[in-house]
Every structure is written in C-alpha cells, then in structure tokens.
Design a protein around this motif. Structure first.
Motif, PDB file in Angstrom:
ATOM      1  N   ASN A 194      15.652   0.239  21.852  1.00 47.26           N
ATOM      2  CA  ASN A 194      16.414  -0.638  22.735  1.00 47.26           C
ATOM      3  C   ASN A 194      15.516  -1.592  23.514  1.00 47.26           C
ATOM      4  O   ASN A 194      15.934  -2.706  23.841  1.00 47.26           O
TER       5      ASN A 194
ATOM      6  N   ALA B 237      19.669   3.642  26.345  1.00 49.72           N
ATOM      7  CA  ALA B 237      18.523   3.919  27.216  1.00 49.72           C
ATOM      8  C   ALA B 237      17.267   3.216  26.711  1.00 49.72           C
ATOM      9  O   ALA B 237      17.012   3.135  25.509  1.00 49.72           O
TER      10      ALA B 237
ATOM     11  N   ASP C 280      17.679   7.885  23.663  1.00 52.56           N
ATOM     12  CA  ASP C 280      18.816   6.979  23.597  1.00 52.56           C
ATOM     13  C   ASP C 280      19.893   7.525  22.661  1.00 52.56           C
ATOM     14  O   ASP C 280      19.996   8.735  22.467  1.00 52.56           O
TER      15      ASP C 280
ATOM     16  N   VAL D 148      12.475   7.134  22.076  1.00 45.29           N
ATOM     17  CA  VAL D 148      13.009   5.959  22.757  1.00 45.29           C
ATOM     18  C   VAL D 148      12.111   4.774  22.439  1.00 45.29           C
ATOM     19  O   VAL D 148      10.957   4.957  22.052  1.00 45.29           O
TER      20      VAL D 148
END
Length: 285
Positions: free
Chosen positions: A82, A54, A12, A79
């Motif tokens: 999020n 992402a 991300d 990641v």
C-alpha cells in the motif's frame, strides 16, 4: 500448566485474509498457519491485527504497540504494497519504519515472519509504462525487507517469484489478493520454514481448497463493479504521479537510458539501508 503459544499477525489486507472468505469474514494464511504451530493436543492463541489498506506507518504506530503488549512468541509482519500505491511513497521512511518494527520484536525474542511480495502492477496487468514504475517501487521495498529480515534474524519467505504470480488459480477475482489456494500455499510455505527451525510442531495446513477458484468471468465482473471503485479511489491519490512517472519512463525509453531508472532505484535502496543506525531507533515501548 504452560501458557499457550501466542501468534500475532500484523499487516494489511493480505494478512487480514482478504480473498479467503469464511462465513461473514475473512480467514487467510495467518489463521491457517496458526493451527499448525502447536503439537497435537496443544493450542495457539492467535491475534490478527492486520487491517485492509494499512501502510508501514499504521503498523508502526497502531499495530505494533498492541502486538508488543500481547507478548507474542511468533509475530508476522507483511506490509509495504500500500505504501507503493501512494503519491507519498518514501523508501527511506518505509525502511526506517520496518527497521523499528522488526527491531522491537527482535528485542523481545519474538520469532519474526516476513515476506517479499509480488508487484501489484503485474498482478493487475497494467500496461508497461504504468507497471514499470510500480514494479521498481515494489522491488525496492522487497530489497529493504530482505535486508532487514536478515539483519534482525527473521524467518523470511520469498513470495514474489514468477510461478506464484503467473498461476491464476492462486488469486482471487480482484487479482490483487490470494484466493483460498494462495492463502493455503503461503501458510504451508511458512509452516515449512518454521518447522525447519523447530518453531512449528504441529501438522502443516492442508493445500486442498474447500472452494473452487474464481472463474475469468468472476474476475471480469469484479473489475466492472467493485474494481472500478478501487481504481477510482487509487486514482485520486496515485494516478497524477503515476502518469508523471510513466511520462518520465517514456522519455528514458526514447533516449535509450532506461537503465538509469533501475540504477537510481538500486541506489535508493542502498541509501535507505545505509541511513539506518541503532541510535535512530527510539524505544517502541
């Protein structure tokens, strides 16, 4: 002539480089690290596939196929933050996606880089009743990342330590992304881990920043301008559920049963990891 070392970065905004501006774009820790992977005179082919916002589903469905087609020698996957900021958060789904991504690189013999990340609620300085539910989510994701990194033989960086979070000079004005100093620290720490295993043969990136750290005034200005837009976008999706989680937190505090929430989070991690089997992993190619 041997081909150049190929490094592909997935994830991300953290890996995209947000917080470390260079020219009209972002640089970031992955680009800084790439320069120190090959020995003097060697070259590195670097591809940054990371995109702001992402989630694990985006990495699995969009970034992974492109990365595998590039046949990298080294790949980084950072990641999950999020995912924790969405009302659709599902730890079992996050674990299953990460397991498939990690396994795909392991099957190609790729050196995989992963990291545990700081809690966004703490970074934003949210009140305890709002921050604690997010902290549990991030801690759960970090536990999954740690376990899966070990399972797939990844080079894993612990980047959620208190010292990292508390040093304001490491962070950009938005309080969510590393500033140049923070990106350099990430790059140097990854380089040290890779060098110890013989995967990084060039000089480590410099820790010396080229720009000054953001001032408190800059941070306040961001919160008063761009920050309000960020909060508004997240509130539409997350705030109703976060308020419900906070009310749940308050009820448990009043009853003296807050430990149950931590226990449930730990149980969710165990359940998510236990549900993963080799048979559940379809061929990503």
């Amino acid at each position: 002539m041997s081909r150049r070392l190929r490094f592909v970065a997935l994830g991300d905004s953290l890996t995209e480089g947000v917080g470390d501006p260079v020219g009209d774009g972002w640089r970031g820790w992955a680009a800084l690290l790439a320069g120190g992977l090959a020995p003097d005179g060697g070259s590195v082919e670097f591809h940054n596939l990371a995109v702001s916002g992402a989630q694990t589903c985006d990495v699995l469905e969009r970034q992974l196929p492109v990365a595998l087609a590039l046949r990298p020698d080294i790949a980084s996957v950072m990641v999950g933050v999020n995912d924790t900021l969405r009302c659709t958060f599902d730890l079992h789904a996050v674990a299953a996606r990460l397991d498939r991504v990690y396994a795909a690189f392991a099957e190609q013999g790729v050196v995989l880089l992963t990291a545990c990340l700081p809690d966004p609620g703490a970074m934003l300085g949210l009140p305890g009743l709002l921050a604690h539910p997010l902290a549990r989510r991030q801690q759960a994701v970090n536990s999954v990342v740690h376990a899966l990194s070990e399972r797939h033989g990844a080079v894993h960086l612990h980047a959620a330590e208190e010292a990292w979070v508390a040093d304001r000079s490491m962070w950009s004005a938005d309080r969510l992304h590393p500033g140049e100093r923070g990106h350099r620290v990430l790059a140097v720490r990854f380089h040290a881990l890779l060098a110890a295993e013989g995967h990084a043969r060039g000089a480590p990136p410099s820790l010396e920043p080229e720009t000054s750290a953001p001032t408190r005034a800059a941070s306040l200005w961001w919160l008063a301008t761009a920050g309000t837009g960020w909060v508004a976008r997240r509130c539409t999706d997350l705030l109703p559920q976060l308020l419900a989680l906070s009310a749940h937190e308050l009820r448990h505090r009043a009853r003296g049963t807050s430990a149950r929430l931590d226990l449930r989070a730990s149980s969710a991690v165990v359940s998510a990891l236990a549900s993963l089997t080799t048979a559940d992993r379809p061929d990503p190619a």
